[in-house]
Design a protein around this motif. Structure first.
Motif, PDB file in Angstrom:
ATOM      1  N   LYS A 186       7.858  -7.139 -80.850  1.00 38.18           N
ATOM      2  CA  LYS A 186       7.876  -7.544 -79.556  1.00 38.18           C
ATOM      3  C   LYS A 186       6.712  -7.903 -78.663  1.00 38.18           C
ATOM      4  CE  LYS A 186      12.295  -5.298 -79.198  1.00 38.18           C
ATOM      5  NZ  LYS A 186      12.966  -6.091 -79.752  1.00 38.18           N
TER       6      LYS A 186
ATOM      7  N   TRP B 100       5.247  -8.858 -74.769  1.00 38.19           N
ATOM      8  CA  TRP B 100       5.644  -8.906 -73.509  1.00 38.19           C
ATOM      9  C   TRP B 100       4.579  -9.219 -72.786  1.00 38.19           C
ATOM     10  CZ3 TRP B 100       8.027  -3.521 -71.135  1.00 38.19           C
ATOM     11  CH2 TRP B 100       8.663  -3.677 -69.777  1.00 38.19           C
TER      12      TRP B 100
ATOM     13  N   GLN C 232      10.447 -17.587 -74.031  1.00 35.34           N
ATOM     14  CA  GLN C 232      11.457 -16.470 -73.544  1.00 35.34           C
ATOM     15  C   GLN C 232      12.878 -17.045 -73.854  1.00 35.34           C
ATOM     16  OE1 GLN C 232      11.412 -13.435 -70.408  1.00 35.34           O
ATOM     17  NE2 GLN C 232      11.981 -15.356 -69.595  1.00 35.34           N
TER      18      GLN C 232
ATOM     19  N   PRO D  16      14.547 -14.894 -77.276  1.00 33.18           N
ATOM     20  CA  PRO D  16      14.760 -13.644 -75.967  1.00 33.18           C
ATOM     21  C   PRO D  16      14.592 -12.291 -76.632  1.00 33.18           C
ATOM     22  CG  PRO D  16      16.734 -14.925 -76.872  1.00 33.18           C
ATOM     23  CD  PRO D  16      15.628 -15.528 -77.506  1.00 33.18           C
ATOM     24  N   ASP D  17      14.859 -12.130 -78.074  1.00 34.35           N
ATOM     25  CA  ASP D  17      14.801 -10.725 -78.669  1.00 34.35           C
ATOM     26  C   ASP D  17      13.337 -10.467 -78.891  1.00 34.35           C
ATOM     27  OD1 ASP D  17      17.272 -10.671 -78.893  1.00 34.35           O
ATOM     28  OD2 ASP D  17      17.663 -10.977 -80.705  1.00 34.35           O
TER      29      ASP D  17
ATOM     30  N   ARG E 238       9.067 -11.374 -74.020  1.00 38.12           N
ATOM     31  CA  ARG E 238       9.480 -10.939 -72.493  1.00 38.12           C
ATOM     32  C   ARG E 238       8.273 -11.401 -71.455  1.00 38.12           C
ATOM     33  NH1 ARG E 238      11.724  -4.905 -71.381  1.00 38.12           N
ATOM     34  NH2 ARG E 238      12.085  -5.065 -69.044  1.00 38.12           N
ATOM     35  N   TYR E 239       8.865 -11.980 -70.255  1.00 40.13           N
ATOM     36  CA  TYR E 239       7.935 -12.560 -69.392  1.00 40.13           C
ATOM     37  C   TYR E 239       7.923 -11.915 -68.084  1.00 40.13           C
ATOM     38  CZ  TYR E 239       5.266 -16.707 -67.436  1.00 40.13           C
ATOM     39  OH  TYR E 239       4.484 -17.429 -66.762  1.00 40.13           O
ATOM     40  N   THR E 240       7.133 -11.128 -67.654  1.00 48.34           N
ATOM     41  CA  THR E 240       7.179 -10.477 -66.304  1.00 48.34           C
ATOM     42  C   THR E 240       6.095 -10.976 -65.400  1.00 48.34           C
ATOM     43  OG1 THR E 240       8.095  -8.924 -67.220  1.00 48.34           O
ATOM     44  CG2 THR E 240       7.466  -8.694 -65.001  1.00 48.34           C
TER      45      THR E 240
ATOM     46  N   TYR F  70       7.626  -1.024 -64.778  1.00 46.66           N
ATOM     47  CA  TYR F  70       8.157  -0.685 -66.143  1.00 46.66           C
ATOM     48  C   TYR F  70       7.549   0.455 -66.839  1.00 46.66           C
ATOM     49  CZ  TYR F  70      10.372  -5.327 -65.075  1.00 46.66           C
ATOM     50  OH  TYR F  70      11.114  -6.202 -64.406  1.00 46.66           O
TER      51      TYR F  70
ATOM     52  N   GLU G   1       9.344   1.841 -70.054  1.00 44.16           N
ATOM     53  CA  GLU G   1       9.307   1.242 -71.175  1.00 44.16           C
ATOM     54  C   GLU G   1       8.158   0.956 -71.858  1.00 44.16           C
ATOM     55  OE1 GLU G   1      12.125  -2.295 -70.839  1.00 44.16           O
ATOM     56  OE2 GLU G   1      12.244  -1.611 -68.579  1.00 44.16           O
TER      57      GLU G   1
END
Ligand code: FAD
Length: 387
Positions: free
Chosen positions: A270, A272, A293, A297-298, A301-303, A327, A330
């Protein structure tokens, strides 16, 4: 001993909190201590603690060690990992090139491209610059930096000193032909006594034209290397040009051409990315990251934290540390996994905010970030390059 976990598997990648009494001298012996230990070191750690006179009060999966579980632990603190001899989670790079070119005899590259990364309305100037490395032996891997020696002399007439820049391309280069290197450079500009001062090297680079020759040293740096493990988890905290090393990781992970070129690295952990920028127009390589992304998608993650356009829960500007706070649960759940690495890159000013956010996030789990951070660093899972 209280053991609150159901099934232990050999392949278990979880981390556990050992609640221990009886260590230290005098009054310290009564104080409970918490040790965070990966499953692989659990038995050895328990043996070591008991051999030193410690008593294990509980073994708790780290994710369950929230204040609710540990409320009977007044001095909840995480101390140095028990198993001091445990090997750190090495990034697995056998051969990382370093200092192939020194300032006295730099590599002379050629500028291939130099273009703005910013959309209209952005603040400042940030360029993507690609150099041709043909005819030399300048090799590098993701996460390293190079030195640039700008043309000209300083105020005392001496040649300029080199400035370091994080490499923004993977080892294969943006065109995947293995003979280019890219940088992401922000022009330094500040006001002094009513005058605008331009940074020497960053202005030199932002102005440089295709075809120009350039003195390059390095590569340097082993702090920001990406783990070779395709199943590692990678949390990235970047502001501004701090995105450069993250771009190299993400291209290596998700760019189809890169994946085709690297059969030994088919990322499936993963990733991120937390990206901080003042405006949407200042987001760098945003289209690529949005594409990754939607295609993965799995795994990605882009924040974004866009300080002048988004507001944080208290109504102030949204900075990257506000996203970390948002977050926190998480992020810490991921950090419990020994396969998780955290990378931070950008201006030095981002560090206190991130530190504060991590401190608060850790506290919600009954942990002391000032003690946990050195443990992660020692395990080579906390990587920081700020400038
Ligand atoms: P200089 O002419 O050297 O001026 C810098 C000096 O100006 C400072 O030392 C300070 O004395 C002064 N100064 C700066 N701001 C102010 C201010 N507001 N008020 C008063 N004085 C001030 N940069 C990038 O753009 N991209 C990267 O990827 C990148 N990666 C880096 C990686 C590493 C490991 C390091 C150490 C640095 C990195 N940098 C990066 C920064 C880069 O090395 C240079 O420091 C930057 O480009 C400025 O250099 P310059 O020659 O333009 O400025």
């Amino acid at each position: 001993m209280r053991v609150t976990t159901a099934s232990y598997r050999q392949s278990d990648t979880r981390t556990f909190t050992l609640v221990v009494v009886g260590l230290g001298i005098g009054k310290q012996r009564q104080a409970e201590k918490h040790f965070i230990v990966p499953f692989s070191q659990l038995q050895a750690s328990i043996r070591l603690i008991t051999s030193k006179g410690g008593k294990i009060k509980a073994v708790i999966p780290y994710s369950e060690a929230t204040p609710a579980t540990t409320s009977n632990v007044p001095s909840a603190s995480v101390t140095t990992p028990v198993n001091q001899s445990a090997p750190p989670a090495k990034s697995g790079h056998a051969d990382v090139p370093v200092n192939l070119y020194k300032p006295k005899d730099p590599f002379i590259g050629t500028v291939l491209e130099n273009y703005s990364l910013l959309a209209p309305g952005a603040i400042g100037r940030v360029n993507h610059i690609i150099f041709d490395l043909s005819g030399g032996n300048l090799r590098y891997v993701e996460g390293q930096s190079i030195g640039i020696i700008p043309d000209g002399t300083d105020a005392s007439g001496k040649p300029h000193k080199l400035r370091l820049y994080s490499i923004a391309s993977t080892r294969h280069g943006d065109d995947l032909k293995d003979n280019t290197i890219s940088l992401c450079v922000r022009q330094l500009q500040y006001e002094k006594d009513g005058e605008t001062i331009n940074g020497v090297c960053s202005t030199f680079l932002c102005d440089i034209k295709p075809g120009a020759k350039i003195k390059i040293t390095g590569p340097v740096g082993k702090e920001m290397l990406l783990p070779a493990d395709e199943t590692a988890n990678v949390i990235m905290l970047a502001t501004g040009t701090g995105i450069a090393p993250m771009r190299t990781y993400l291209r290596r992970m998700f760019e189809p051409g890169e994946r085709a070129k690297n059969p030994e690295y088919q990322f499936r952990g993963k990733a991120w990315l937390f990206m901080g920028a003042p405006t949407t127009a200042n987001l760098l390589y945003d289209d690529d990251f949005n594409r990754y992304q939607s295609e993965f998608p799995d795994n990605f993650r882009y924040t974004k934290a866009i300080s002048r356009e988004q507001t944080n829960p208290s109504g102030g500007r949204m900075y990257i540390q506000d996203r970390v706070t948002e977050y926190a649960q998480e992020i810490f759940r991921m950090i419990e996994d020994p396969k998780t690495h955290v990378y931070m890159c950008g201006l030095r000013g981002m560090e206190p905010g991130i530190d504060k956010a991590m401190t608060e996030a850790a506290a919600t789990k009954g942990l002391d970030w000032s003690e946990l951070r050195p443990q992660l660093k020692k395990a080579e899972r906390w990587h920081v390059e700020t400038y």
